[in-house]
Design an enzyme around this catalytic site. Structure first.
Site, PDB file in Angstrom:
ATOM      1  CG  HIS A 188       2.155   0.187   4.444  1.00  0.00           C
ATOM      2  ND1 HIS A 188       1.813  -0.744   5.399  1.00  0.00           N
ATOM      3  CD2 HIS A 188       1.020   0.906   4.187  1.00  0.00           C
ATOM      4  CE1 HIS A 188       0.535  -0.584   5.735  1.00  0.00           C
ATOM      5  NE2 HIS A 188       0.033   0.408   5.012  1.00  0.00           N
ATOM      6  CG  ASP A 240      -2.083  -0.880   1.153  1.00  0.00           C
ATOM      7  OD1 ASP A 240      -2.143  -1.699   0.221  1.00  0.00           O
ATOM      8  OD2 ASP A 240      -2.963  -0.785   2.031  1.00  0.00           O
TER       9      ASP A 240
END
Length: 268
Positions: free
Chosen positions: A228, A75
């Site tokens: 992430h 992400d």
């Protein structure tokens, strides 16, 4: 000629070998420069009509993964330098992942979005500027989602569009609302949660993150993993984690959209 007396023994041998076939290490693709790499075990087509919401941390349903199968998702990118390091680690092990891209970052770094797609990874959507969608009025939340989709589409194809070429979306902070979930389902867009994560938003060393995420994986043995790419600790941890997957007979599954007849219902 085959002697039928040996048939029961052959069947027993095949039964005994079956678990090995299921849990053995994946072989790298023929075009992978490293034959001992982790590799991508299989490609899983995801139809939003069948799997409108997946990820046991948020929803009661997840993807139909077998034991020791992992889906890698990242992400908040793209972020030059950080995302590049993630892409290099994935390429070294010849595995594919899914990147849920923030629209504003895609607008700032369109070449990075194209690089992600060019390397064969799946590109999904993560709003325009990563807001708390559950705190916005419905029309503003929908507009933020559409603005993010348009920015990613422009980065990929040169033309902004609110019709996603990949119908995969993830809520920032996993903060969905019933209205937004219904809205996305009607548009034929699958919402991704996660089955486990590395908590890489918390301050820790790469070694600590590796111990945390592998311990969680050994508890559930499969699932959609949230990471992430703009997090340096994750970028530094990733090669060791991929090596852990390979050495412990885990297999990486690459998710892609199912073939569709039309995308017109995603426009509203």
């Amino acid at each position: 000629m085959f002697n039928e007396r040996f048939l029961p023994h052959v069947v027993a041998l095949l039964v005994a070998l079956a678990p090995i076939a299921l849990t053995g290490p994946a072989h790298a693709a023929a075009d992978c420069p490293r034959k001992d790499a982790l590799g991508t075990s299989r490609v899983l087509e995801v139809d939003p009509a069948t799997y409108p919401r997946v990820g046991l941390k948020s929803f009661p349903q997840t993807l139909p993964l077998q034991d020791h199968e992992v889906v890698l998702t990242f992400d908040d990118g793209p972020s030059p330098g950080f995302t590049d390091k993630v892409l290099a680690a994935l390429s070294a092990e010849c595995v594919k992942a899914t990147f849920f891209v923030v629209g504003r970052n895609a607008a700032d770094h369109p070449e990075m979005v194209r690089k992600i797609a060019r390397l064969g990874h799946t590109v999904g959507y993560h709003t325009w500027d990563h807001p708390h969608l559950n705190k916005l009025p419905l029309d503003q939340a929908e507009a933020n989602i559409n603005q993010g989709i348009a920015a990613v589409e422009k980065a990929l194809h040169g033309t902004p569009s609110t019709i996603p070429s990949t119908p995969f979306f993830r809520f920032p902070y996993f903060e969905s609302t019933p209205d937004l979930l219904d809205h996305l389902e009607k548009r034929g867009i699958a919402v991704f949660g996660a089955d486990f994560w590395a908590s890489d938003w918390n301050k820790m060393t790469p070694d600590e993150e590796l111990k945390l995420v592998t311990a969680r994986l050994e508890t559930i043995h499969k699932g959609i993993l949230l990471l992430h790419d703009p997090q340096q600790r994750t970028d530094n941890m990733l090669p060791a984690f991929l090596r852990y997957l390979r050495e412990h007979n885990y297999r990486v599954v690459h998710i892609v959209p199912a073939a569709e007849k039309t995308v017109s219902d995603r426009t509203h």
